[in-house]
Write a protein that holds these residues in place. Structure first.
Motif, PDB file in Angstrom:
ATOM      1  N   HIS A  60      33.716  37.359  34.764  1.00  0.00           N
ATOM      2  CA  HIS A  60      32.978  38.411  35.466  1.00  0.00           C
ATOM      3  C   HIS A  60      31.486  38.180  35.253  1.00  0.00           C
ATOM      4  N   PRO A  61      30.696  38.282  36.317  1.00  0.00           N
ATOM      5  CA  PRO A  61      29.263  37.972  36.177  1.00  0.00           C
ATOM      6  C   PRO A  61      28.510  38.957  35.280  1.00  0.00           C
ATOM      7  N   ASP A  62      29.027  40.160  35.109  1.00  0.00           N
ATOM      8  CA  ASP A  62      28.298  41.181  34.359  1.00  0.00           C
ATOM      9  C   ASP A  62      28.983  41.621  33.073  1.00  0.00           C
ATOM     10  N   ARG A  63      30.286  41.343  32.941  1.00  0.00           N
ATOM     11  CA  ARG A  63      31.011  41.806  31.755  1.00  0.00           C
ATOM     12  C   ARG A  63      31.477  40.594  30.957  1.00  0.00           C
ATOM     13  N   SER A  64      30.774  40.324  29.884  1.00  0.00           N
ATOM     14  CA  SER A  64      31.027  39.148  29.070  1.00  0.00           C
ATOM     15  C   SER A  64      32.460  39.151  28.524  1.00  0.00           C
ATOM     16  N   GLY A  65      33.116  38.018  28.647  1.00  0.00           N
ATOM     17  CA  GLY A  65      34.458  37.882  28.100  1.00  0.00           C
ATOM     18  C   GLY A  65      35.569  38.280  29.044  1.00  0.00           C
ATOM     19  N   GLU A  66      35.252  38.931  30.163  1.00  0.00           N
ATOM     20  CA  GLU A  66      36.290  39.348  31.101  1.00  0.00           C
ATOM     21  C   GLU A  66      36.512  38.261  32.146  1.00  0.00           C
ATOM     22  N   VAL A  67      37.758  37.844  32.290  1.00  0.00           N
ATOM     23  CA  VAL A  67      38.115  36.793  33.246  1.00  0.00           C
ATOM     24  C   VAL A  67      38.667  37.439  34.509  1.00  0.00           C
ATOM     25  N   ILE A  68      38.135  37.031  35.670  1.00  0.00           N
ATOM     26  CA  ILE A  68      38.573  37.618  36.936  1.00  0.00           C
ATOM     27  C   ILE A  68      39.277  36.612  37.840  1.00  0.00           C
ATOM     28  N   GLY A  69      39.286  35.336  37.449  1.00  0.00           N
ATOM     29  CA  GLY A  69      39.950  34.339  38.270  1.00  0.00           C
ATOM     30  C   GLY A  69      40.344  33.123  37.459  1.00  0.00           C
ATOM     31  N   ARG A  70      41.331  32.399  37.972  1.00  0.00           N
ATOM     32  CA  ARG A  70      41.807  31.194  37.289  1.00  0.00           C
ATOM     33  C   ARG A  70      42.209  30.151  38.319  1.00  0.00           C
ATOM     34  N   LEU A  71      41.849  28.904  38.044  1.00  0.00           N
ATOM     35  CA  LEU A  71      42.218  27.759  38.875  1.00  0.00           C
ATOM     36  C   LEU A  71      42.957  26.764  37.998  1.00  0.00           C
ATOM     37  N   SER A  72      44.108  26.279  38.462  1.00  0.00           N
ATOM     38  CA  SER A  72      44.826  25.241  37.717  1.00  0.00           C
ATOM     39  C   SER A  72      45.176  24.099  38.656  1.00  0.00           C
ATOM     40  N   PRO A  92      43.663  41.652  40.259  1.00  0.00           N
ATOM     41  CA  PRO A  92      43.897  42.591  41.369  1.00  0.00           C
ATOM     42  C   PRO A  92      42.696  43.442  41.731  1.00  0.00           C
ATOM     43  N   GLU A  93      41.841  43.774  40.761  1.00  0.00           N
ATOM     44  CA  GLU A  93      40.674  44.610  41.053  1.00  0.00           C
ATOM     45  C   GLU A  93      39.559  43.850  41.758  1.00  0.00           C
ATOM     46  N   HIS A  94      39.693  42.526  41.853  1.00  0.00           N
ATOM     47  CA  HIS A  94      38.618  41.723  42.435  1.00  0.00           C
ATOM     48  C   HIS A  94      39.088  40.898  43.635  1.00  0.00           C
ATOM     49  N   ARG A  95      40.194  41.289  44.217  1.00  0.00           N
ATOM     50  CA  ARG A  95      40.693  40.574  45.380  1.00  0.00           C
ATOM     51  C   ARG A  95      39.980  41.012  46.660  1.00  0.00           C
ATOM     52  N   ARG A  96      40.118  40.186  47.680  1.00  0.00           N
ATOM     53  CA  ARG A  96      39.518  40.440  48.997  1.00  0.00           C
ATOM     54  C   ARG A  96      37.986  40.475  48.918  1.00  0.00           C
ATOM     55  N   GLN A  97      37.447  39.657  48.000  1.00  0.00           N
ATOM     56  CA  GLN A  97      35.991  39.519  47.869  1.00  0.00           C
ATOM     57  C   GLN A  97      35.557  38.056  48.011  1.00  0.00           C
ATOM     58  N   GLY A  98      36.476  37.205  48.438  1.00  0.00           N
ATOM     59  CA  GLY A  98      36.144  35.794  48.628  1.00  0.00           C
ATOM     60  C   GLY A  98      36.329  34.931  47.395  1.00  0.00           C
ATOM     61  N   ILE A  99      36.813  35.521  46.291  1.00  0.00           N
ATOM     62  CA  ILE A  99      36.968  34.749  45.058  1.00  0.00           C
ATOM     63  C   ILE A  99      38.086  33.727  45.200  1.00  0.00           C
TER      64      ILE A  99
END
Length: 331
Positions: A60-72, A92-99
């Motif tokens: 997350h760009p503003d909350r240190s340590g929080e992961v909002i996405g993963r690529l494998s 789920p809270e960050h979907r439909r934002q282009g991530i």
């Protein structure tokens, strides 16, 4: 993208990655149990059988340590050198934002740079994931079904009748039980027998037969041992010549005591027609009930087109939990 490679020795990063996975599981597949840490870390280190995927985290760009996405990205150097298995998870809270699209484009660029020509991925059968896969240029190429057996609800009298029928059809065969590692004198035959899984349908996926060696069998055993799982392998052996004919494997873990997982069932072509698949799976039910009495559910996955194995599973009381789609696209 500012992605961080996930190091299995980084406890904070592993915790954040698991939190992302749990949020996605609760939203997308709540019928599945949460993953446990030892299994998660073991899979990061060793994969399924010694070839782990490379995983990157998006914070997350503003909350240190929080992961909002993963690529494998997963590849093999044993076979199927033309493809990469790509996985994307977005909180789920960050979907439909282009991530998701941004993660895919990053993954696509990395695959192109590697020289591989095909990307494969999988989604649960649901509108959102399917629409995303299509938007990223994927074509649906396979259907797999997840089934679950509830050992407290199975008609054990019926299973007993089926088992007796299978025993009568396979009188020239005996069963061997191996826990975790198979004995050295059998490992080469086990590798050859495991290759029978290549006969299972792959539908329209552009995949080649997998290559199994004794080294790969040992890597598989090591990966599951380091992930905290016990492997129960039941092997059918023809008494007339000692040839190993087929096997079934179930994995169970004390960190998830009520669930076990059907990992593989295969019978060599020369030994089919003796109801060995049914014999192995029905006998495995009894073994797991004895060895892992806390287990209530056993999950298995089959191609929807694999009518033979599905008929065995349904006869043993497996019920459909979900359907999954396999997707592919050229690079």
């Amino acid at each position: 993208m500012n992605l961080q490679r996930l190091d299995p020795d980084d406890d904070a990063a592993v915790t954040a990655a698991m939190a992302l996975g749990e949020a996605a599981r609760a939203a997308d597949t709540p019928y599945n149990p949460p993953s446990h840490r030892r299994s998660f870390v073991g899979h990061l280190r060793y994969g399924w059988d010694g070839e782990p995927s490379t995983v990157w985290l998006l914070h997350h760009p503003d909350r240190s340590g929080e992961v909002i996405g993963r690529l494998s990205l997963g590849t093999s150097e044993r076979d199927n050198l033309h493809l990469t298995d790509l996985g994307i998870t977005v909180h789920p809270e960050h979907r439909r934002q282009g991530i998701g699209r941004a993660l895919f484009e990053e993954g696509l660029a990395r695959v192109r740079a590697s020289g591989r020509r095909l990307i494969v991925t999988g989604t649960v059968e649901a509108p959102g994931p399917c629409a995303f896969a299509k938007a990223m240029g994927f074509t649906r190429a396979s259907i797999e079904v997840q089934r679950r057996q509830d050992l407290t609800a199975v008609d054990h009298a019926h299973v007993g009748q089926l088992l007796e029928q299978a025993r009568k059809a396979s009188t020239d065969y005996s069963l061997l039980r191996f826990v975790d590692a198979v004995p050295e004198e059998h490992v080469e035959q086990i590798a050859a027998m495991t290759a029978a899984i290549n006969d299972a349908p792959t539908d329209d996926l552009d995949v080649e037969d997998e290559v199994f060696t004794a080294e790969r069998i040992r890597a598989f055993e090591h990966a599951f041992r380091e992930s905290g799982s016990t492997l129960y392998r039941l092997v059918a052996r023809r008494e007339s010549d000692g040839e190993l004919a087929g096997h079934t494997i179930v994995g169970a873990s004390p960190e998830q005591p009520d669930f076990a997982y059907q990992l593989d069932t295969a019978v060599l072509g020369a030994h089919r027609g003796h109801r060995l698949g049914l014999l192995l799976k029905a006998e495995m039910m009894a073994w797991i009930a004895q060895a892992e009495p806390a287990v209530r559910w056993i999950d298995t996955w089959n191609a929807e087109s694999n009518a033979h194995m599905i008929s065995i599973n349904e006869a043993l009381g497996y019920q459909i939990v979900s359907r999954h789609f396999g997707w592919q696209r050229d690079v």
